[in-house]
Scaffold this motif. Structure first.
Motif, PDB file in Angstrom:
ATOM      1  N   THR A   3       0.834  -1.188   0.000  1.00  0.00           N
ATOM      2  CA  THR A   3       0.000   0.000   0.000  1.00  0.00           C
ATOM      3  C   THR A   3       0.872   1.241   0.000  1.00  0.00           C
ATOM      4  OG1 THR A   3      -1.757  -1.132   1.230  1.00  0.00           O
ATOM      5  CG2 THR A   3      -1.796   1.272   1.223  1.00  0.00           C
ATOM      6  N   ALA A   4       0.584   2.167  -0.897  1.00  0.00           N
ATOM      7  CA  ALA A   4       1.339   3.416  -0.996  1.00  0.00           C
ATOM      8  C   ALA A   4       0.435   4.589  -0.653  1.00  0.00           C
ATOM      9  CB  ALA A   4       1.907   3.581  -2.400  1.00  0.00           C
ATOM     10  N   VAL A  18       0.887   9.725  -7.726  1.00  0.00           N
ATOM     11  CA  VAL A  18      -0.295   8.874  -7.583  1.00  0.00           C
ATOM     12  C   VAL A  18      -0.536   8.081  -8.862  1.00  0.00           C
ATOM     13  CG1 VAL A  18      -2.811   8.885  -7.360  1.00  0.00           C
ATOM     14  CG2 VAL A  18      -1.418  10.284  -5.832  1.00  0.00           C
ATOM     15  N   LEU A  21       2.134   5.290  -9.331  1.00  0.00           N
ATOM     16  CA  LEU A  21       1.965   4.178  -8.408  1.00  0.00           C
ATOM     17  C   LEU A  21       0.722   3.363  -8.740  1.00  0.00           C
ATOM     18  CD1 LEU A  21       2.900   6.033  -5.108  1.00  0.00           C
ATOM     19  CD2 LEU A  21       4.253   4.280  -6.257  1.00  0.00           C
ATOM     20  N   ALA A  22      -0.343   4.046  -9.155  1.00  0.00           N
ATOM     21  CA  ALA A  22      -1.581   3.351  -9.508  1.00  0.00           C
ATOM     22  C   ALA A  22      -1.380   2.469 -10.731  1.00  0.00           C
ATOM     23  CB  ALA A  22      -2.698   4.354  -9.755  1.00  0.00           C
ATOM     24  N   TYR A  27       1.706  -2.328  -6.467  1.00  0.00           N
ATOM     25  CA  TYR A  27       0.868  -1.849  -5.367  1.00  0.00           C
ATOM     26  C   TYR A  27      -0.569  -2.311  -5.537  1.00  0.00           C
ATOM     27  CZ  TYR A  27       4.940   0.916  -4.345  1.00  0.00           C
ATOM     28  OH  TYR A  27       6.229   1.279  -4.046  1.00  0.00           O
ATOM     29  N   HIS A  29      -2.880  -1.206  -3.500  1.00  0.00           N
ATOM     30  CA  HIS A  29      -3.714  -0.127  -2.995  1.00  0.00           C
ATOM     31  C   HIS A  29      -2.903   1.162  -2.946  1.00  0.00           C
ATOM     32  CE1 HIS A  29      -6.427   1.443   0.519  1.00  0.00           C
ATOM     33  NE2 HIS A  29      -6.827   1.894  -0.648  1.00  0.00           N
ATOM     34  N   VAL A  30      -3.466   2.234  -3.466  1.00  0.00           N
ATOM     35  CA  VAL A  30      -2.818   3.547  -3.423  1.00  0.00           C
ATOM     36  C   VAL A  30      -3.777   4.528  -2.765  1.00  0.00           C
ATOM     37  CG1 VAL A  30      -1.831   5.437  -4.778  1.00  0.00           C
ATOM     38  CG2 VAL A  30      -1.472   3.073  -5.501  1.00  0.00           C
ATOM     39  N   ALA A  32      -4.516   8.508  -2.047  1.00  0.00           N
ATOM     40  CA  ALA A  32      -4.219   9.882  -2.447  1.00  0.00           C
ATOM     41  C   ALA A  32      -4.765  10.819  -1.376  1.00  0.00           C
ATOM     42  CB  ALA A  32      -4.855  10.191  -3.799  1.00  0.00           C
ATOM     43  N   VAL A  45      -7.267   3.528  -6.427  1.00  0.00           N
ATOM     44  CA  VAL A  45      -6.813   4.657  -5.608  1.00  0.00           C
ATOM     45  C   VAL A  45      -7.949   5.131  -4.713  1.00  0.00           C
ATOM     46  CG1 VAL A  45      -5.916   7.012  -5.600  1.00  0.00           C
ATOM     47  CG2 VAL A  45      -5.131   5.379  -7.327  1.00  0.00           C
ATOM     48  N   ARG A  71       4.932   2.348   1.296  1.00  0.00           N
ATOM     49  CA  ARG A  71       5.565   3.540   0.727  1.00  0.00           C
ATOM     50  C   ARG A  71       4.735   4.772   1.069  1.00  0.00           C
ATOM     51  NH1 ARG A  71       8.688   3.418  -4.786  1.00  0.00           N
ATOM     52  NH2 ARG A  71      10.118   2.532  -3.252  1.00  0.00           N
TER      53      ARG A  71
END
Length: 236
Positions: A3-4, A18, A21-22, A27, A29-30, A32, A45, A71
Motif C-alpha cells: 500500500t502506498a 499517484v 503508483l496506480a 501496489y 492499494h494507493v 491519495a 486509488v 511507501r
C-alpha cells in the motif's frame, strides 16, 4: 499487500506520483491524500482528506488508515502564494510569513512522519520520503536569499535525518529520506523558470518517475540522507 500513500496528491508532483503508483503492478492499494478530492482517480486509488497545515487533520487521516503502508511520500510544500514570493534580503523578513512557511514545509511533514511512520510495515522493506529542495542544503547555499524557504527545507532535512535514526531501531528495513525533485514545471516554480535550460525544466511525470526510481535503489544504510532526482546525494 503493498500500500502506498501520497500526501499532497493534488499538487503537480503529487498527482504524477499517484498516477505512477496506480499504474504499477507493485501496489495493490494507493491512497491519495489532499485537502480536496482529485477530480478523477483510478479504481485502485482511495482518497483520504488531509490538510498538511492542520495538525488535527494529519492525525485524523492517519487514524483512518489501518493497512500497513509500504511507501509514503509527503509531496507538499510552498515557496510563494498570494501573500508574496520568497524574500530577497533581510529587510523582507516577516514573522508571520516565516511561520507560515515553516508550518507547511517543516511542521506539517514532521507531524506526517509522527503519525504515518507507525503505520509502516515492520516485517518487510518500506520507504517514507519527504519532498525537500536542493536550496535547503546549507553547504550548497552560495546565492543567499529565499530565507524562509531555505530555512524551512533545511529544518525538514534535519527532521528526516532524526526520524531515520529512530526508525532504524523499530523498523530496520525502512528507508527514510528527503528528495529533491529538480525544477519541475508546476505552480511552485512558475515565476522562477526564466533562465532554466529546457532540459533542466522537468514535467511532473518525469520528475515523479525519477523520484520513484531513486527510491527503488536506496537501502536502509542510506536512510536519513537527501537525494536528488538523478540519485546524487545532496549535502545537508
Amino acid at each position: 499487500m503493498a500500500t502506498a500513500l501520497i500526501i499532497g496528491a493534488n499538487g503537480g508532483i503529487g498527482a504524477a506520483l499517484v498516477a505512477a503508483l496506480a499504474a504499477s503492478d507493485r501496489y495493490d492499494h494507493v491512497i491519495a491524500a489532499a485537502r480536496s478530492e482529485p477530480s478523477s482517480l483510478p479504481d485502485n486509488v482511495e482518497y483520504c482528506p488531509i490538510d498538511i497545515a492542520d495538525p488535527a487533520s494529519i492525525k485524523s487521516a492517519a487514524t483512518a488508515i489501518d493497512a500497513p503502508l509500504t511507501r509514503v511520500i509527503v509531496a507538499t510544500g510552498i515557496l510563494h502564494d498570494e501573500a508574496g514570493g520568497p524574500e530577497r534580503s533581510l529587510r523582507d523578513l516577516d514573522a508571520d510569513r516565516l511561520a507560515h512557511l515553516f508550518a507547511i514545509n517543516t511542521i506539517g511533514p514532521a507531524l506526517a512522519l509522527k503519525h504515518f511512520a507507525p503505520l509502516l510495515a515492520k516485517d518487510q522493506p518500506s520507504t517514507i520520503a519527504c519532498i525537500s529542495a536542493r536550496v535547503g542544503s546549507i553547504a550548497d547555499n552560495r546565492l543567499g536569499g529565499w530565507y524562509g524557504y531555505r530555512a524551512s527545507k533545511a529544518a525538514l532535512n534535519q527532521i528526516v535525518r532524526t526520524a531515520a535514526i529512530e526508525l532504524a531501531r523499530s523498523r530496520p528495513q525502512t528507508v527514510c529520506v528527503a528528495l529533491h525533485p529538480g525544477t519541475v514545471d508546476t505552480g511552485l516554480s512558475k515565476p522562477f523558470q526564466r533562465g532554466v535550460p529546457a532540459e533542466k525544466l522537468f514535467t511532473p511525470v518525469y520528475s515523479a518517475e525519477r523520484l520513484l526510481a531513486v527510491l527503488d535503489t536506496l537501502t536502509p544504510a542510506q536512510s536519513g540522507r537527501i537525494f536528488a532526482w538523478d540519485g546524487a546525494e545532496i549535502a545537508p
